[in-house]
Design a protein around this motif. Sequence first.
Motif, PDB file in Angstrom:
ATOM      1  N   ASP A 105       6.376   7.453  -0.880  1.00 39.32           N
ATOM      2  CA  ASP A 105       6.397   6.065  -1.359  1.00 39.32           C
ATOM      3  C   ASP A 105       6.937   5.127  -0.287  1.00 39.32           C
ATOM      4  OD1 ASP A 105       8.954   7.248  -1.632  1.00 39.32           O
ATOM      5  OD2 ASP A 105       9.534   5.816  -3.187  1.00 39.32           O
ATOM      6  N   TYR A 106       7.859   5.612   0.514  1.00 41.32           N
ATOM      7  CA  TYR A 106       8.428   4.831   1.614  1.00 41.32           C
ATOM      8  C   TYR A 106       7.356   4.525   2.656  1.00 41.32           C
ATOM      9  CZ  TYR A 106      11.628   3.688   5.481  1.00 41.32           C
ATOM     10  OH  TYR A 106      12.279   3.079   6.510  1.00 41.32           O
ATOM     11  N   ALA A 107       6.477   5.495   2.910  1.00 39.46           N
ATOM     12  CA  ALA A 107       5.389   5.278   3.862  1.00 39.46           C
ATOM     13  C   ALA A 107       4.442   4.193   3.348  1.00 39.46           C
ATOM     14  CB  ALA A 107       4.642   6.578   4.113  1.00 39.46           C
ATOM     15  N   TYR A 108       4.110   4.234   2.059  1.00 38.11           N
ATOM     16  CA  TYR A 108       3.271   3.184   1.474  1.00 38.11           C
ATOM     17  C   TYR A 108       3.953   1.816   1.620  1.00 38.11           C
ATOM     18  CZ  TYR A 108      -0.192   6.181  -0.845  1.00 38.11           C
ATOM     19  OH  TYR A 108      -1.222   7.047  -1.119  1.00 38.11           O
ATOM     20  N   TYR A 109       5.242   1.796   1.356  1.00 40.99           N
ATOM     21  CA  TYR A 109       5.976   0.533   1.388  1.00 40.99           C
ATOM     22  C   TYR A 109       6.001  -0.061   2.797  1.00 40.99           C
ATOM     23  CZ  TYR A 109       9.837  -2.766   0.732  1.00 40.99           C
ATOM     24  OH  TYR A 109      10.617  -3.892   0.682  1.00 40.99           O
ATOM     25  N   LEU A 110       6.311   0.783   3.790  1.00 37.87           N
ATOM     26  CA  LEU A 110       6.354   0.269   5.157  1.00 37.87           C
ATOM     27  C   LEU A 110       4.967  -0.125   5.655  1.00 37.87           C
ATOM     28  CD1 LEU A 110       8.995   2.310   7.202  1.00 37.87           C
ATOM     29  CD2 LEU A 110       9.064  -0.068   6.479  1.00 37.87           C
ATOM     30  N   ARG A 111       3.940   0.603   5.239  1.00 40.78           N
ATOM     31  CA  ARG A 111       2.591   0.192   5.625  1.00 40.78           C
ATOM     32  C   ARG A 111       2.259  -1.159   5.002  1.00 40.78           C
ATOM     33  NH1 ARG A 111      -2.673   3.943   4.606  1.00 40.78           N
ATOM     34  NH2 ARG A 111      -2.335   3.274   2.448  1.00 40.78           N
ATOM     35  N   GLY A 112       2.669  -1.358   3.752  1.00 46.91           N
ATOM     36  CA  GLY A 112       2.458  -2.650   3.119  1.00 46.91           C
ATOM     37  C   GLY A 112       3.195  -3.764   3.839  1.00 46.91           C
ATOM     38  N   ARG A 152       1.201   4.499  -8.256  1.00 45.93           N
ATOM     39  CA  ARG A 152       1.514   5.924  -8.096  1.00 45.93           C
ATOM     40  C   ARG A 152       2.989   6.232  -8.298  1.00 45.93           C
ATOM     41  NH1 ARG A 152      -0.482   8.873  -2.962  1.00 45.93           N
ATOM     42  NH2 ARG A 152       0.336  10.545  -4.278  1.00 45.93           N
ATOM     43  N   PHE A 153       3.850   5.273  -7.944  1.00 50.28           N
ATOM     44  CA  PHE A 153       5.288   5.515  -7.987  1.00 50.28           C
ATOM     45  C   PHE A 153       5.998   4.353  -8.685  1.00 50.28           C
ATOM     46  CE2 PHE A 153       3.447   7.217  -4.061  1.00 50.28           C
ATOM     47  CZ  PHE A 153       3.679   8.582  -4.245  1.00 50.28           C
ATOM     48  N   PRO A 154       5.747   4.166  -9.969  1.00 51.34           N
ATOM     49  CA  PRO A 154       6.325   3.003 -10.669  1.00 51.34           C
ATOM     50  C   PRO A 154       7.850   3.007 -10.694  1.00 51.34           C
ATOM     51  CG  PRO A 154       5.356   4.556 -12.221  1.00 51.34           C
ATOM     52  CD  PRO A 154       4.923   4.999 -10.863  1.00 51.34           C
ATOM     53  N   ARG A 157      12.196   3.164  -5.698  1.00 44.13           N
ATOM     54  CA  ARG A 157      13.194   2.130  -5.380  1.00 44.13           C
ATOM     55  C   ARG A 157      12.546   0.917  -4.715  1.00 44.13           C
ATOM     56  NH1 ARG A 157      16.951   4.534  -0.603  1.00 44.13           N
ATOM     57  NH2 ARG A 157      17.799   2.439  -0.753  1.00 44.13           N
ATOM     58  N   TYR A 158      11.352   1.112  -4.166  1.00 45.87           N
ATOM     59  CA  TYR A 158      10.654   0.028  -3.489  1.00 45.87           C
ATOM     60  C   TYR A 158       9.693  -0.724  -4.412  1.00 45.87           C
ATOM     61  CZ  TYR A 158      12.310   3.055   0.231  1.00 45.87           C
ATOM     62  OH  TYR A 158      13.097   3.852   1.025  1.00 45.87           O
ATOM     63  N   ALA A 159       9.490  -0.221  -5.619  1.00 47.30           N
ATOM     64  CA  ALA A 159       8.516  -0.820  -6.538  1.00 47.30           C
ATOM     65  C   ALA A 159       8.868  -2.247  -6.954  1.00 47.30           C
ATOM     66  CB  ALA A 159       8.329   0.076  -7.762  1.00 47.30           C
ATOM     67  N   PRO A 160      10.125  -2.557  -7.282  1.00 51.05           N
ATOM     68  CA  PRO A 160      10.425  -3.941  -7.697  1.00 51.05           C
ATOM     69  C   PRO A 160      10.062  -4.972  -6.631  1.00 51.05           C
ATOM     70  CG  PRO A 160      12.214  -2.482  -8.341  1.00 51.05           C
ATOM     71  CD  PRO A 160      11.309  -1.680  -7.461  1.00 51.05           C
ATOM     72  N   ASP A 161      10.393  -4.672  -5.370  1.00 49.95           N
ATOM     73  CA  ASP A 161      10.052  -5.610  -4.306  1.00 49.95           C
ATOM     74  C   ASP A 161       8.541  -5.702  -4.135  1.00 49.95           C
ATOM     75  OD1 ASP A 161      11.012  -7.290  -1.964  1.00 49.95           O
ATOM     76  OD2 ASP A 161       9.728  -5.850  -0.928  1.00 49.95           O
ATOM     77  N   ALA A 162       7.859  -4.557  -4.245  1.00 54.55           N
ATOM     78  CA  ALA A 162       6.400  -4.544  -4.120  1.00 54.55           C
ATOM     79  C   ALA A 162       5.756  -5.406  -5.197  1.00 54.55           C
ATOM     80  CB  ALA A 162       5.880  -3.112  -4.189  1.00 54.55           C
ATOM     81  N   ARG A 163       6.281  -5.357  -6.420  1.00 50.62           N
ATOM     82  CA  ARG A 163       5.710  -6.162  -7.507  1.00 50.62           C
ATOM     83  C   ARG A 163       5.841  -7.650  -7.216  1.00 50.62           C
ATOM     84  NH1 ARG A 163       8.391  -2.021 -10.612  1.00 50.62           N
ATOM     85  NH2 ARG A 163       6.836  -0.638 -11.558  1.00 50.62           N
TER      86      ARG A 163
END
Length: 265
Positions: A105-112, A152-154, A157-163
């Motif tokens: 999930d961290y990889a998805y977040y940093l790519r985003g 995928r990972f609701p 820890r990175y989901a709130p910022d992603a939303r």
Amino acid sequence: MRAYQLSALALVAAVLVGCGGNTKPVADLPEQQLYQQAQQSLNNGRYSAAVTQLETLDSRYPFSQNAENVQLDLIYGYYQVNNWDSTIASAGRFIRLHPDNAQVDYAYYLRGLANWQAGRFGLEGLDLVSISTRDLGATNAAYKDFNELITRFPQSRYAPDARQRIIYLRNLTAQHELEVADFYLRKRDYVAAIERGRWVISHYPQTPANYDALASMVEGYMGLNMDDRARETLAVLIHNKPDYKQLNGTTFKTRHLGKTLSLDG
């Protein structure tokens, strides 16, 4: 495994610190010693040195017990030195090779985040440039990354910022579509302007851009001399946004036609 303690805000606020200074060639050291040096460089904010050390580790020891941690650290290192392309490529590689890793999930977040940064102008924060007028390829990629993360990972820890970023990106993309609609209005391609307004309302129904979309449709219908359809759309705009900037009571003032239209005829 390195503990990723940085908050979302700290990640976004990545600045030039740690990017300066010359990096020395990496000595021919045992893997564990080189790995410890890379960790120390990261902890001390010496990101350029850390990237060089991690790249060496990744190349020399691709199948070691530290390999996945090295790849994650390398994504982070690239991000910290503002190398968005390498961040995106390395994160994509990690996601492809290690889809079941606990930190994917961290990889998805940093790519985003890297796509987010790649899609922005440096002067945007000063309101001198609107990124809604440029190609949104990287911005759309960021939206996809953040959306996949929360899907995928609701509980990540990175989901709130992603939303929160998704909300912003939806508004931005909708505004971009309206810049295109305005272009069509100026070119007197009224059918295309109307269709672009409809598309925004259909695909981004919860965004503030809906009011501008309705206004584009009103003006498009007026350009086609379809005043009845224009008034129908104008009534929807007045009902939903009676204080809209182009309204004076129930009278609508166009941006490009030099005309007005009253709901009452």
